[in-house]
Structures are given as structure tokens and as C-alpha cells.
Design a protein around this motif. Structure first.
Motif, short mmCIF file in Angstrom:
data_model
loop_
_atom_site.label_atom_id
_atom_site.label_comp_id
_atom_site.label_asym_id
_atom_site.label_seq_id
_atom_site.Cartn_x
_atom_site.Cartn_y
_atom_site.Cartn_z
N ASN A 362 -55.33 12.02 2.51
CA ASN A 362 -54.01 12.59 2.35
C ASN A 362 -53.17 12.48 3.61
OD1 ASN A 362 -55.09 14.60 3.95
ND2 ASN A 362 -55.04 16.17 2.37
N TRP A 363 -53.81 12.15 4.72
CA TRP A 363 -53.02 11.89 5.93
C TRP A 363 -52.25 10.58 5.79
CZ3 TRP A 363 -52.25 14.35 10.67
CH2 TRP A 363 -52.82 15.60 10.77
N TYR A 364 -52.70 9.73 4.84
CA TYR A 364 -52.04 8.46 4.63
C TYR A 364 -51.17 8.47 3.39
CZ TYR A 364 -54.74 6.20 8.27
OH TYR A 364 -55.26 5.83 9.47
N SER A 365 -50.99 9.61 2.79
CA SER A 365 -50.19 9.65 1.57
C SER A 365 -48.81 9.08 1.84
CB SER A 365 -50.07 11.09 1.07
OG SER A 365 -49.42 11.89 2.02
N TYR A 366 -48.28 8.37 0.88
CA TYR A 366 -47.02 7.67 1.08
C TYR A 366 -46.23 7.69 -0.21
CZ TYR A 366 -43.73 4.18 2.67
OH TYR A 366 -42.58 3.54 3.07
N SER A 367 -44.97 7.95 -0.09
CA SER A 367 -44.09 7.89 -1.25
C SER A 367 -42.70 7.57 -0.75
CB SER A 367 -44.10 9.22 -2.01
OG SER A 367 -43.62 10.26 -1.17
N ASN A 368 -41.78 7.43 -1.68
CA ASN A 368 -40.39 7.22 -1.33
C ASN A 368 -39.57 8.33 -1.96
OD1 ASN A 368 -39.87 4.35 -0.04
ND2 ASN A 368 -41.56 4.18 -1.49
N THR A 369 -38.85 9.03 -1.16
CA THR A 369 -37.99 10.10 -1.65
C THR A 369 -36.61 9.89 -1.06
OG1 THR A 369 -39.86 11.62 -1.71
CG2 THR A 369 -37.66 12.59 -1.80
#
Length: 658
Positions: A362-369
Motif C-alpha cells: 500500500n506504500w506503492y498504491s497509485y491512482s489518478n484523482t
């Protein structure tokens, strides 16, 4: 004279009898006013005993002194007096000869009493010169009745057959001599200081007297020798902190503090910065950085390990990164790059169970907002206890970093960045600042200065070029043959000189190919005045309006910087001014894909243009596996692969002989 009265005891006792008896033998040394402890009932300093009086003998009672002793004979000893007992066992000791002096405590105490008390139980541990209570060494009267020293007896409860302690320490009072050791239950120096709420002193039932003590004798510590109250676990277990960082006279997490310190066992909770940590602690009237047990928790400010400015009340912090990092979305004012990279308070918020585990994904979680990246800490920072809360802002962009597999970080190039702590940072090999195309290799660009605040100028060019220079981008700029159709003099297909019939720039007559043509789910505008090709001719960046002259990412876009070059056509029927024929009906590849706006009109006529028969459609016209466009009107319905080299007119125009 026979028959006289009033002379009392002095008629026989030539030595006056005072309150503690006659000044003979050991009477004065014993200084006891209760005569019947050694003599028969009825005896006082003024009255005779009720039995065995004036019988020619010196009579005693139950002390083992030779009873019916002839008056005037030499003194002897008491052999069964309970007050001359072995205080450490159930038996008695041989007392000194009646009338002798100087024997002191050793008359009863078979174990010598030194400056730190007898060498029994835990006396030496408590009265060591290195142990302080309120800054002072422990003395006898801290646990025993007034008057007690290493050389003098207590003023009360002495030689009563019991081991006496003060009620305040909670040790079994009037304890029978020789019985096994027990514990202190109410000693103020054996507490946790305060409970989890910070408002109540928590009493600790201590170890058994005579058993070596450790920190847990007084404090409730976990298996790692750490307090369990309030936020100790968070600061020590989960962030790698040590006791000395907040209590500067204390040792590490496994050893006792400096017991000689005046701030240990002083009924005050002393907080003081130590090691590499600096902070201000809001205490109470007991002094700056201190507070009394039960006062309630205070707050830390300007804490170096909280980023320098976050104020948090002890005991009210949780397990979230935001407990220390006050604004992971970037400080107010937008002077740091966090505002552009972390759009939520924290991405992949850590829970109690995973806090401090720097290898969880989860330290590498990535999304676009909002059209911009929303990344976890591990994208830019190493996942290591050694680099967390160490006073240094550590960076790690290595694609081989633990946990990076399958994330955008794995697409980074050779780790390269320039860093001046807390003042200047630029990245030069990260996927996020590249053209996003891996063949032949990502075109990395050096990022803008991290601390410079908002992007200034061409935002697109700051990451991947405007337009990107990779592969076939430069062949899809502005319009179809926008610069290749000539009138013979002007270089543009424009016979009337009016702008609305130019070969590009007017949506009425010609479609301008821009970012939004092929990335319509990412970019908002159909024109991009910042494009490097446009600026060759155009210097008017006020078209479109100021502030929108560059391509703008959709506020709801999720396809920008996501690891995949997403293609999504703008569903329009492409228009073109690239006509060189008055009639296209006889040209198969043109006639199938295009129609002339006005049938039979010469391409030289004002307002003439061609329009695609079919609107652009991503699912039917683009294969994202082979990067191939098919049935696209721009290519006259012929398939051309993105990135192909050696492309000629024949790739699109298959019937140039007509």
C-alpha cells in the motif's frame, strides 16, 4: 523509726527510682516506663509488684534472667527475652550482660546494620548511593517509623516482636519476624506514573522484597521494555524511537535509566529532548517539559520528527501518517511538490497492524484523482526503518526497490536525482516525467524544482515534451498535410486569404490534430497553443484565452500518468483541407473514406473541405496490443502501425496513379 510512714520505696531502695526505673544496670539504656515487661504485675516506678516483693531476691518475669537472683550478686544476661530476638528468624539471641553499654543494635540484629541498612532483602538495592527519590538518597524513615537510622531505633513500635513498616508503602505491617518476604502495594515510588488517560496515577504491585528489580518492577512494560501507556508504542515500536529521545537521562529501551538522576522516582514525569530530536513540550506548573502524574497529557510542538511544526497531544495520536505529517498533500501555499503528487491526505493509509512495515504494497498504491497522480510514500522514499524519522529526507527512485514490481516505480530508469536537503530537489530518471513510451526507451526529462511551487510555463513540456517526441507523435501534429499543400506562393491552401478557410485552425473547415484527438479521456482542449510545432508560426499564446493556452488535463481524468499510453479517440468526423483534386469519386481509397463537403466543388473554392464518412471510434479503429490504427479516415482506411519507420505516401494512398 518503726511506725513511721511516708518514706515509700526509698526506705529500702537507696537509688531513687525514676520513671524508667532506678539508674542501675541497664535500666537507663532500656528507658522503658512499663516495668511489668520485665517485672511482676503491679510494678511501676512508684508501686511495688503484687507478688515476690521484699523476699530478699531480685525477681524478673519471663525474660530468661536468673529469677530469685541474690541481691548484690554480679549481673547476668537475659536468655529468652522476646525483645532480644533474632529479627530475621524465629529464635532469640544471647543478650549482653545486664548493665553493659555500647552494644547498640547488634545486641538484637545479628546481621550488622550499615549505612544502607542490614544486608538483607532489598535494603542495599534501595539505599544504594545511585538510587534517588526526588533527587535524594533513600533513607530508613522512607519505609520505617520516625527516628530510624542505621544507628538509632525508631521512636515507636520497636522491640515489639514484629517487623514494622509505614502504612504508606503497603508492606504487611506488624509482620512476624522470620516469615517469608512479601511485596509493597502502595509505595508511591512503584507506580506507572499515570494511566492511559493521563489523569490517574496507576499503582504497580511490585516485586517481592529480596527479589532483584527491573524496570517492570515499577512500570508496566511490554516484552521490549517499553511503556504501554498512551503513545509509547507508536513512538518506540512503530517508528524506531528510543527512550533518550524524549527522556534525555534515560538509557536505551532495554536498560535501566541513570538511577542517580534527580528526575527518576521524583513524582514528576520529566520530558526533555535528547539524541537527534528537538521539540517543545507543554507541561504544567511542575516546570517546562514536566508534568505531575494525573495532570493529563500535554502536547509537543516544533517536533523535528513531526516535520518541525505539527502539534499533537500525547495520548490522542493514532496510527495514521498524518499524526506526524500535518499535510501530506503539501503545505499551504503550494511551495512543495507534495501538492502535485499526493492528492489525498494519505494514499494507502497505514493501519495499526501494518504501521512501520515499509514493505507492504500500500506504500506503492497509485491512482489518478483530478487528472494528476495520487501516489504512496514508497514511490519516492525508501521503505526502511533506518530511514524513517532519522532527521533526513531520504529519497529512493530505484526501480528495483522492494515492492516496486508491477508499479510505475518499476519503469524508472537508473536512479538519478539532485537533492539539497529541504531546499532543492529535481528528478531526472522517473517514469512520471517521461514520454511514457518504452520503445526504444522512455524519454526521461528532468523534473521542475520540487520546492518551486506551481508549474510555470508549458506544463506538458516539463514532463514529456509538447508534443512528445517519441515515435510518431511528430507526424500527427496540427493537421493532415497542414504544411504540405501549396498554392504556389503562400504555402497554405488558402485562395481567399480569409482565416476560416486555412488548412488548419478552424473547426468548421479542418480538424486540428491535438492531444485531445487521440487522448480524449485525458486532455480537455482541442487545441494546444503551446505545441512546439505551433509556435514556429504562432506567437499569440492568448489563443485560446490566457491560462488555457496549453493542453489541460480533465479534472476527472484517470488515464494520465498511469503506466499505460491510453488511446481514446475524439468521436468526430475528421475534416481536412488537404484537397488537390476537384473530384474524389474516382479514387477508391479516398471515395470510401471521405466525402467532399460540396459535390463537384473545386478544392480551390472558398469553403471547400473533405470530411470523413465515419467518426473516429477507439474500439474499432485502434488495436492497443499492436499499436495499429485501422479504418481510420486519416489513413484512407489503411492500417498503419504506430512507430513504423520508412512510412511513405503509399502507406495511405494506394492509388496515386490516378
Amino acid at each position: 523509726v518503726w511506725g513511721s510512714t511516708g518514706n515509700g520505696c526509698s526506705a529500702c531502695h537507696t537509688t531513687a527510682i525514676g520513671a524508667t526505673g532506678p539508674a542501675t544496670g541497664g535500666h537507663a539504656l532500656h528507658a522503658e516506663t512499663t516495668c511489668t515487661l520485665c517485672h511482676n504485675a503491679g510494678t511501676t516506678s512508684a508501686t511495688k509488684p503484687s507478688t515476690e516483693h521484699a523476699d530478699g531476691d531480685i525477681d524478673t518475669n519471663n525474660v530468661g534472667y536468673t529469677d530469685n537472683k541474690v541481691k548484690g550478686s554480679v549481673y547476668t544476661t537475659c536468655s529468652t527475652a522476646s525483645c532480644h530476638a533474632d529479627v530475621y528468624a524465629s529464635g532469640t539471641v544471647a543478650t549482653p550482660v545486664w548493665g553493659s553499654t555500647g552494644n547498640g543494635c547488634s545486641a538484637c540484629h545479628t546481621t550488622a546494620i550499615g549505612a544502607t541498612g542490614p544486608a538483607t532483602g532489598s535494603h542495599s538495592a534501595h539505599m544504594s548511593a545511585t538510587v534517588k527519590v526526588n533527587g535524594s538518597s533513600i533513607v530508613c524513615v522512607n519505609c520505617h517509623n520516625a527516628g530510624t537510622t542505621s544507628a538509632t531505633k525508631p521512636s515507636t513500635e520497636h522491640a515489639d516482636g514484629d517487623i514494622d513498616t509505614l502504612a504508606s508503602v503497603g508492606y504487611t505491617d506488624n509482620k512476624a519476624k522470620g516469615s517469608i518476604y512479601t511485596t509493597c502495594s502502595t509505595a508511591s515510588c512503584h507506580t506507572n506514573g499515570q494511566d492511559a488517560s493521563g489523569t490517574t496515577i496507576t499503582q504497580k504491585v511490585t516485586a517481592t522484597w529480596g527479589t532483584p528489580a527491573t524496570c517492570t518492577t515499577c512500570h508496566d512494560f511490554n516484552g521490549s521494555m517499553q511503556p504501554t501507556t498512551a503513545n509509547h508504542t507508536t513512538h518506540i515500536t512503530r517508528t524506531g524511537g528510543t527512550c533518550v529521545q524524549c527522556h534525555d537521562v534515560y538509557g536505551d529501551n532495554t536498560t535501566e535509566p541513570d538511577l542517580n538522576s534527580p528526575v527518576h522516582i521524583n513524582n514528576i514525569i520529566n520530558v526533555a529532548q535528547g539524541g537527534v530530536v528537538s521539540f517543545g513540550y507543554n507541561g504544567d506548573s511542575s516546570g517546562t517539559g514536566n508534568h505531575a502524574p494525573g495532570y493529563g497529557y500535554g502536547s509537543c510542538s516544533t517536533v523535528s520528527c513531526h516535520g518541525g511544526g505539527a502539534t499533537r497531544t500525547w495520548g490522542q495520536m493514532g496510527d495514521s501518517c498524518t499524526d506526524c505529517h500535518s499535510n501530506l498533500g503539501g503545505p499551504t501555499g503550494g511551495d512543495r511538490g507534495h501538492a502535485f503528487h499526493v492528492q489525498t491526505a494519505y494514499v494507502g493509509a497505514i493501519t495499526t497492524s501494518s504501521y512501520g512495515d515499509y514493505t507492504v504494497n500500500n506504500w506503492y498504491s497509485y491512482s489518478n484523482t483530478g487528472g494528476t497522480p495520487d501516489i504512496g510514500c514508497g514511490y519516492c522514499h525508501p521503505q526502511s526503518d533506518a530511514t524513517h524519522n532519522n532527521g533526513v529526507v531520504n529519497l529512493n527512485f530505484a526501480s528495483s526497490d522492494t515492492g516496486a514490481t508491477g508499479t510505475l516505480k518499476a519503469k524508472n530508469g537508473s536512479e538519478s536525482y539532485s537533492q539539497a536537503q529541504r531546499s532543492s530537489v529535481t528528478c531526472s530518471s522517473v517514469y512520471c516525467h517521461s514520454d511514457g513510451f518504452a520503445n526504444p526507451g522512455y524519454g526521461y526529462k528532468t523534473s521542475p524544482e520540487w520546492f518551486a511551487g506551481n508549474f510555470v510555463g508549458d506544463k506538458c513540456d516539463d514532463c514529456h515534451g509538447n508534443s512528445p517526441t517519441s515515435n510518431s507523435h511528430d507526424s500527427h501534429v496540427v493537421g493532415i498535410h497542414y504544411a504540405g499543400i501549396y498554392t504556389g506562393s503562400t504555402g497554405l491552401a488558402n485562395t481567399s486569404g480569409t482565416a476560416n478557410t486555412n488548412s488548419h485552425g478552424s473547426s468548421t473547415y479542418s480538424t486540428t490534430i491535438s492531444c485531445s484527438t487521440c487522448h480524449n479521456n485525458t486532455v480537455t482542449q482541442t487545441a494546444n497553443a503551446g505545441n512546439n510545432t505551433c509556435t514556429i508560426c504562432h506567437t499569440d499564446t492568448n489563443t485560446p484565452a490566457t491560462g488555457n493556452e496549453f493542453a489541460v488535463i480533465y479534472a476527472s481524468a484517470t488515464t494520465h500518468v498511469n503506466g499505460t499510453p491510453d488511446v481514446a479517440f475524439n468521436a468526430i468526423n475528421v475534416k481536412s483541407k488537404a484537397q488537390v483534386r476537384d473530384n474524389i469519386t474516382t479514387i477508391t481509397d479516398l471515395n470510401q473514406s471521405w466525402n467532399r463537403a460540396a459535390s463537384g466543388v473545386s478544392y480551390k473554392a472558398a469553403g471547400a473541405y473533405d470530411q470523413a464518412n465515419i467518426a473516429l471510434n477507439t474500439p474499432t479503429m485502434f488495436d492497443n496490443i499492436t499499436n495499429t490504427c485501422s479504418t481510420v479516415a486519416c489513413h484512407n482506411g489503411n492500417s498503419v502501425k504506430w512507430g513504423d519507420t520508412g512510412v511513405t505516401c503509399n502507406n495511405c494512398h494506394t492509388d496515386l496513379t490516378k
